[in-house]
Design an enzyme around this catalytic site. Structure first.
Site, mmCIF file in Angstrom:
data_model
loop_
_atom_site.group_PDB
_atom_site.id
_atom_site.type_symbol
_atom_site.label_atom_id
_atom_site.label_comp_id
_atom_site.label_asym_id
_atom_site.label_seq_id
_atom_site.Cartn_x
_atom_site.Cartn_y
_atom_site.Cartn_z
ATOM 1 N N HIS A 265 2.192 6.978 0.528
ATOM 2 C CA HIS A 265 1.531 8.096 0.734
ATOM 3 C C HIS A 265 2.046 9.408 0.751
ATOM 4 O O HIS A 265 3.220 9.169 0.963
ATOM 5 C CB HIS A 265 0.212 7.916 1.810
ATOM 6 C CG HIS A 265 0.889 7.701 3.080
ATOM 7 N ND1 HIS A 265 1.512 8.603 4.007
ATOM 8 C CD2 HIS A 265 0.838 6.646 4.052
ATOM 9 C CE1 HIS A 265 1.792 8.336 4.774
ATOM 10 N NE2 HIS A 265 1.543 7.073 4.991
ATOM 11 N N CYS B 265 4.288 2.916 7.234
ATOM 12 C CA CYS B 265 4.044 2.928 5.896
ATOM 13 C C CYS B 265 5.244 3.984 5.202
ATOM 14 O O CYS B 265 6.104 4.173 6.301
ATOM 15 C CB CYS B 265 2.897 3.976 5.411
ATOM 16 S SG CYS B 265 1.108 3.199 5.961
#
Length: 264
Positions: free
Chosen positions: A159, A167
């Protein structure tokens, strides 16, 4: 109620077009390509990215919408986007990862702050155009291998926003390009694209250098998949059998590693 010939023709035309739409939708589903979700904001961001990236694609002989393959290397902090021209994948671009969580080694438990390692894939349903982190896609952790090892957690994304808890975070500009390439590949018919996440390039030299790591044997289970792509520039078909990764090669299933030690 009677109809004039013109009304009858129009009604037949509407019905015919509706049938065509239904047939087209069914064919798309049978082809394995669900339309990736999107939002007005995501469309605007992709349009901006497209205007920046089209010339670079042309200069390198690529076309937006060609199938893609993503590799991530933690140690060097790089995300690679490869594209298929029909005769194997070629590297389009390497993107610097802004930040990721944890250290070398796989994700094991919910909340451990680790980003995963292994073989994952992304379908249209895993695209996140409305992410609070600008744009995102879910890499697919936990996969079948992770589940077999009782690994927990989820919602592991690539992202934007350059901040991460488990992440792989990119700058907004980089995720816009990556997201556009992924979205268009899925929209043009790629059923899902592979995301292979490695600690580092799994060469014999590097595996020897990190042999003292508690994750050394786990990394050896990933090495055949890494090497297969390096040699053929085609994404290997990888599945899970008896809780271990296996790779299809020349019509035979080859065990990538039949023993696994958690190492922690």
């Amino acid at each position: 109620m009677s109809h004039t010939p013109v009304q009858f023709i129009v009604r037949k035309g509407v019905l015919f077009c509706s049938l065509l739409a239904i047939v087209a939708f069914c064919c798309a589903q049978l082809a394995g390509g669900a339309e990736p979700p999107t939002t007005p904001k995501a469309n605007q961001l992709m349009a901006q990215a497209g205007s920046k990236i089209q010339q670079e694609l042309r200069d390198k002989g690529f076309v937006l919408g060609q199938p893609i393959f993503v590799r991530i290397f933690k140690f060097t902090g790089m995300l690679e986007v490869w594209m298929d021209k029909g005769r194997g994948f070629e590297l389009f671009k390497s993107y610097r990862v802004c930040t990721y969580s944890g250290f070398l080694g796989p994700k094991v438990n919910e909340g451990d702050g680790q980003a995963p390692e292994g073989f994952y894939s992304v379908s249209a349903e895993q695209m996140r155009p409305n992410s609070s982190y600008h744009l995102a896609f879910d890499v697919g952790y936990p996969n079948e291998f992770d589940t077999a090892k009782n690994r927990t957690g989820g919602l592991i994304m690539v992202h934007g926003n350059c901040q991460s808890v488990g992440c792989f975070a990119m700058t907004d500009g980089r995720i816009e390009e990556i997201y556009l390439l992924a979205h268009e590949a899925l929209r043009k018919g790629q059923e899902r694209f592979a995301v292979h996440i490695f600690p580092f390039a799994l060469t014999p030299l590097n595996l020897k250098k990190f042999a003292a790591s508690p994750w050394s044997k786990f990394w050896q289970t990933l090495e055949p998949g890494y090497t297969a792509f390096e040699q053929s520039k085609r994404v290997p078909e990888i599945s899970v059998h008896n809780g271990e990764y296996v790779m299809a090669a020349q019509g035979h299933k080859l065990a990538m590693q039949q023993t696994f030690e958690q190492g922690r």
